[in-house]
Design an enzyme around this catalytic site. Structure first.
Site, PDB file in Angstrom:
ATOM      1  N   SER A   1       0.839  -1.197   0.000  1.00 31.76           N
ATOM      2  CA  SER A   1       0.000   0.000   0.000  1.00 31.76           C
ATOM      3  C   SER A   1       0.878   1.253   0.000  1.00 31.76           C
ATOM      4  O   SER A   1       1.649   1.478   0.942  1.00 31.76           O
ATOM      5  CB  SER A   1      -0.898   0.005   1.237  1.00 31.76           C
ATOM      6  OG  SER A   1      -1.505   1.273   1.355  1.00 31.76           O
TER       7      SER A   1
ATOM      8  N   HIS B   1      -1.313  -1.046  -4.243  1.00 32.56           N
ATOM      9  CA  HIS B   1      -2.583  -0.672  -3.618  1.00 32.56           C
ATOM     10  C   HIS B   1      -2.582   0.834  -3.346  1.00 32.56           C
ATOM     11  O   HIS B   1      -1.649   1.367  -2.751  1.00 32.56           O
ATOM     12  CB  HIS B   1      -2.741  -1.458  -2.310  1.00 32.56           C
ATOM     13  CG  HIS B   1      -4.051  -1.262  -1.620  1.00 32.56           C
ATOM     14  ND1 HIS B   1      -5.215  -1.874  -2.040  1.00 32.56           N
ATOM     15  CD2 HIS B   1      -4.391  -0.522  -0.541  1.00 32.56           C
ATOM     16  CE1 HIS B   1      -6.211  -1.531  -1.241  1.00 32.56           C
ATOM     17  NE2 HIS B   1      -5.739  -0.701  -0.315  1.00 32.56           N
TER      18      HIS B   1
ATOM     19  N   ASP C   1      -4.699   3.857  -1.676  1.00 28.20           N
ATOM     20  CA  ASP C   1      -5.773   4.192  -0.740  1.00 28.20           C
ATOM     21  C   ASP C   1      -6.242   5.624  -0.954  1.00 28.20           C
ATOM     22  O   ASP C   1      -5.481   6.575  -0.746  1.00 28.20           O
ATOM     23  CB  ASP C   1      -5.255   4.063   0.700  1.00 28.20           C
ATOM     24  CG  ASP C   1      -5.126   2.607   1.104  1.00 28.20           C
ATOM     25  OD1 ASP C   1      -6.117   1.871   0.986  1.00 28.20           O
ATOM     26  OD2 ASP C   1      -4.022   2.213   1.525  1.00 28.20           O
TER      27      ASP C   1
ATOM     28  N   MET D   1      -8.649   8.478   0.293  1.00 31.45           N
ATOM     29  CA  MET D   1      -9.432   8.890   1.476  1.00 31.45           C
ATOM     30  C   MET D   1      -9.905  10.317   1.296  1.00 31.45           C
ATOM     31  O   MET D   1      -9.126  11.187   0.898  1.00 31.45           O
ATOM     32  CB  MET D   1      -8.550   8.805   2.719  1.00 31.45           C
ATOM     33  CG  MET D   1      -7.977   7.427   2.946  1.00 31.45           C
ATOM     34  SD  MET D   1      -6.857   7.436   4.346  1.00 31.45           S
ATOM     35  CE  MET D   1      -6.413   5.700   4.423  1.00 31.45           C
TER      36      MET D   1
ATOM     37  N   HIS E   1      -8.470   1.727  -3.939  1.00 30.41           N
ATOM     38  CA  HIS E   1      -9.413   1.469  -2.839  1.00 30.41           C
ATOM     39  C   HIS E   1     -10.047   2.806  -2.436  1.00 30.41           C
ATOM     40  O   HIS E   1      -9.395   3.647  -1.826  1.00 30.41           O
ATOM     41  CB  HIS E   1      -8.610   0.846  -1.676  1.00 30.41           C
ATOM     42  CG  HIS E   1      -9.409   0.585  -0.445  1.00 30.41           C
ATOM     43  ND1 HIS E   1      -8.818   0.272   0.759  1.00 30.41           N
ATOM     44  CD2 HIS E   1     -10.754   0.593  -0.217  1.00 30.41           C
ATOM     45  CE1 HIS E   1      -9.756   0.088   1.669  1.00 30.41           C
ATOM     46  NE2 HIS E   1     -10.930   0.288   1.112  1.00 30.41           N
TER      47      HIS E   1
ATOM     48  N   MET F   1     -12.103   4.957  -0.256  1.00 30.76           N
ATOM     49  CA  MET F   1     -12.749   5.152   1.054  1.00 30.76           C
ATOM     50  C   MET F   1     -13.357   6.543   1.005  1.00 30.76           C
ATOM     51  O   MET F   1     -12.837   7.502   1.578  1.00 30.76           O
ATOM     52  CB  MET F   1     -11.704   5.025   2.165  1.00 30.76           C
ATOM     53  CG  MET F   1     -11.240   3.587   2.374  1.00 30.76           C
ATOM     54  SD  MET F   1      -9.657   3.481   3.206  1.00 30.76           S
ATOM     55  CE  MET F   1      -8.570   3.674   1.801  1.00 30.76           C
TER      56      MET F   1
ATOM     57  N   MET G   1     -11.794  -5.730   5.388  1.00 31.34           N
ATOM     58  CA  MET G   1     -10.960  -4.793   6.155  1.00 31.34           C
ATOM     59  C   MET G   1     -10.664  -5.406   7.515  1.00 31.34           C
ATOM     60  O   MET G   1     -11.569  -5.857   8.220  1.00 31.34           O
ATOM     61  CB  MET G   1     -11.682  -3.458   6.354  1.00 31.34           C
ATOM     62  CG  MET G   1     -11.855  -2.609   5.097  1.00 31.34           C
ATOM     63  SD  MET G   1     -10.318  -2.158   4.252  1.00 31.34           S
ATOM     64  CE  MET G   1      -9.398  -1.318   5.540  1.00 31.34           C
TER      65      MET G   1
ATOM     66  N   GLY H   1      -8.768   4.298   7.395  1.00 28.49           N
ATOM     67  CA  GLY H   1      -8.454   5.709   7.622  1.00 28.49           C
ATOM     68  C   GLY H   1      -6.971   5.952   7.840  1.00 28.49           C
ATOM     69  O   GLY H   1      -6.446   6.983   7.436  1.00 28.49           O
ATOM     70  N   PHE H   2      -6.295   4.987   8.448  1.00 29.72           N
ATOM     71  CA  PHE H   2      -4.891   5.195   8.774  1.00 29.72           C
ATOM     72  C   PHE H   2      -4.107   3.892   8.617  1.00 29.72           C
ATOM     73  O   PHE H   2      -4.635   2.822   8.915  1.00 29.72           O
ATOM     74  CB  PHE H   2      -4.745   5.685  10.224  1.00 29.72           C
ATOM     75  CG  PHE H   2      -5.450   6.995  10.454  1.00 29.72           C
ATOM     76  CD1 PHE H   2      -4.824   8.205  10.177  1.00 29.72           C
ATOM     77  CD2 PHE H   2      -6.767   7.003  10.895  1.00 29.72           C
ATOM     78  CE1 PHE H   2      -5.498   9.404  10.342  1.00 29.72           C
ATOM     79  CE2 PHE H   2      -7.450   8.202  11.075  1.00 29.72           C
ATOM     80  CZ  PHE H   2      -6.817   9.405  10.784  1.00 29.72           C
TER      81      PHE H   2
ATOM     82  N   ASP I   1      -6.868  -6.267   4.330  1.00 35.62           N
ATOM     83  CA  ASP I   1      -6.240  -4.937   4.317  1.00 35.62           C
ATOM     84  C   ASP I   1      -6.298  -4.341   5.719  1.00 35.62           C
ATOM     85  O   ASP I   1      -7.376  -4.135   6.265  1.00 35.62           O
ATOM     86  CB  ASP I   1      -7.024  -4.055   3.322  1.00 35.62           C
ATOM     87  CG  ASP I   1      -6.396  -2.686   3.122  1.00 35.62           C
ATOM     88  OD1 ASP I   1      -5.271  -2.458   3.607  1.00 35.62           O
ATOM     89  OD2 ASP I   1      -7.046  -1.848   2.452  1.00 35.62           O
TER      90      ASP I   1
HETATM   91  C1  DX5 Z   1      -6.366   1.531   5.788  1.00 33.71           C
HETATM   92  C2  DX5 Z   1      -5.976   1.328   4.350  1.00 33.71           C
HETATM   93  C3  DX5 Z   1      -4.895   0.340   4.188  1.00 33.71           C
HETATM   94  C4  DX5 Z   1      -3.590   0.752   4.779  1.00 33.71           C
HETATM   95  C5  DX5 Z   1      -2.946  -0.478   5.332  1.00 33.71           C
HETATM   96  O1  DX5 Z   1      -7.336   2.497   5.879  1.00 33.71           O
HETATM   97  O2  DX5 Z   1      -7.092   0.888   3.584  1.00 33.71           O
HETATM   98  O3  DX5 Z   1      -4.697  -0.039   2.821  1.00 33.71           O
HETATM   99  O4  DX5 Z   1      -2.717   1.372   3.881  1.00 33.71           O
HETATM  100  O5  DX5 Z   1      -1.845  -0.105   6.050  1.00 33.71           O
HETATM  101  P1  DX5 Z   1      -1.170  -1.003   7.157  1.00 33.71           P
HETATM  102  O6  DX5 Z   1      -0.668  -2.228   6.471  1.00 33.71           O
HETATM  103  O7  DX5 Z   1      -0.100  -0.119   7.676  1.00 33.71           O
HETATM  104  O8  DX5 Z   1      -2.231  -1.324   8.176  1.00 33.71           O
HETATM  105 ZN    ZN Z   2      -6.665   0.003   1.465  1.00 40.12          ZN
END
Ligand code: DX5
Ligand code: ZN
Length: 227
Positions: free
Chosen positions: A6, A31, A33, A35, A64, A66, A135, A140-141, A173
């Site tokens: 990611s 990947h 993300d 947000m 992805h 969100m 998930m 979010g983080f 994830d």
């Molecule tokens: C979380 C994201 C993930 C994130 C995973 O909100 O959707 O894709 O980047 O990060 P780690 O592996 O650090 O939990």
């Molecule tokens: Zn993700």
């Protein structure tokens, strides 16, 4: 087994070289993300950035979303170079039209389910998707701890896939490290999205190989899957 680092966990100050590092690591997908500061309490990056890094690699771009209003973002991300677009089942009434729209853009379809959301919500869509994203943290983080209580959801997805004779991928994830990747593989996952645990290794290539090995050695027998 698909390993998808990611980009959220990469060093944003040198993004181009980080993309190169992922490409050389032997990982399968990148990947991304997205947000929006509304669906989740954080903002990451948008289609402009995805378009800027698209020429740097041939890797599959796994976007992805969100986001509370993914319908306004499907076209921009498809144009920016997304190969697969994942939307959240928590958007309820919109899911059918989002799936249709992603498909009509010629992109692979992913559906994500948050930790507190029941698996019953994804069941009606299983025959319409290419991947189910379970998930394993509240989104979010990056860098959050893996929620072990999500493992039965992976088992449920794998059981449905078997029973219905479907071929969608089961992705995980959030908090995926070498140990939790093995637990997820035992539960039936085949696609491993990992940020912090991979990027914290100086040698990303050996970290990806180690995660692949952990996943493969715990894999359960299954039908052939979509790529
Ligand atoms: C979380 C994201 C993930 C994130 C995973 O909100 O959707 O894709 O980047 O990060 P780690 O592996 O650090 O939990
Ligand atoms: Zn993700």
């Amino acid at each position: 087994m698909i390993i998808a680092p990611s980009l959220l966990a990469s060093n944003f100050a040198r993004l181009a070289s980080e993309v190169g590092r992922v490409e050389r690591s032997g990982a399968d997908w990148l990947h991304l993300d997205i947000m929006d500061g509304h669906f989740v309490p954080n903002i990451s990056f948008g289609p402009g950035l995805v378009a800027a890094i698209r020429p740097l690699t041939k890797m599959t771009f796994d976007v992805h979303l969100m986001c509370s209003r993914p319908e306004i973002l499907l076209d921009p991300f498809a144009r920016a170079g997304a190969d697969r677009i994942t939307v959240h089942v928590e958007l309820d009434g919109q899911v059918t039209s989002l799936i249709w729209k992603i498909r009509s853009l010629g992109r692979q379809v992913g559906l994500a389910v948050n930790p507190p959301t029941a698996m019953a919500s994804v069941k009606p869509f299983l025959d319409q998707i290419d991947s189910l994203l379970v998930m394993t943290v509240n989104p979010g983080f990056g860098g959050q701890g893996f929620i072990t209580e999500c493992l039965p959801k992976i088992q449920q997805a794998a059981a449905w896939r078997r029973k219905l004779g479907l071929k969608f991928r089961i992705a995980v994830d959030g908090g995926v490290d070498f140990k939790t990747a093995a637990s997820c593989a035992s539960a039936g996952a085949d696609t491993f999205i990992s940020g912090t645990s991979l990027f914290e290794h100086k040698n990303l290539k050996s970290a990806v190989a180690k995660m692949r090995k952990a996943a493969q050695s715990h894999a359960v027998p299954r039908v052939s899957l979509l790529q």
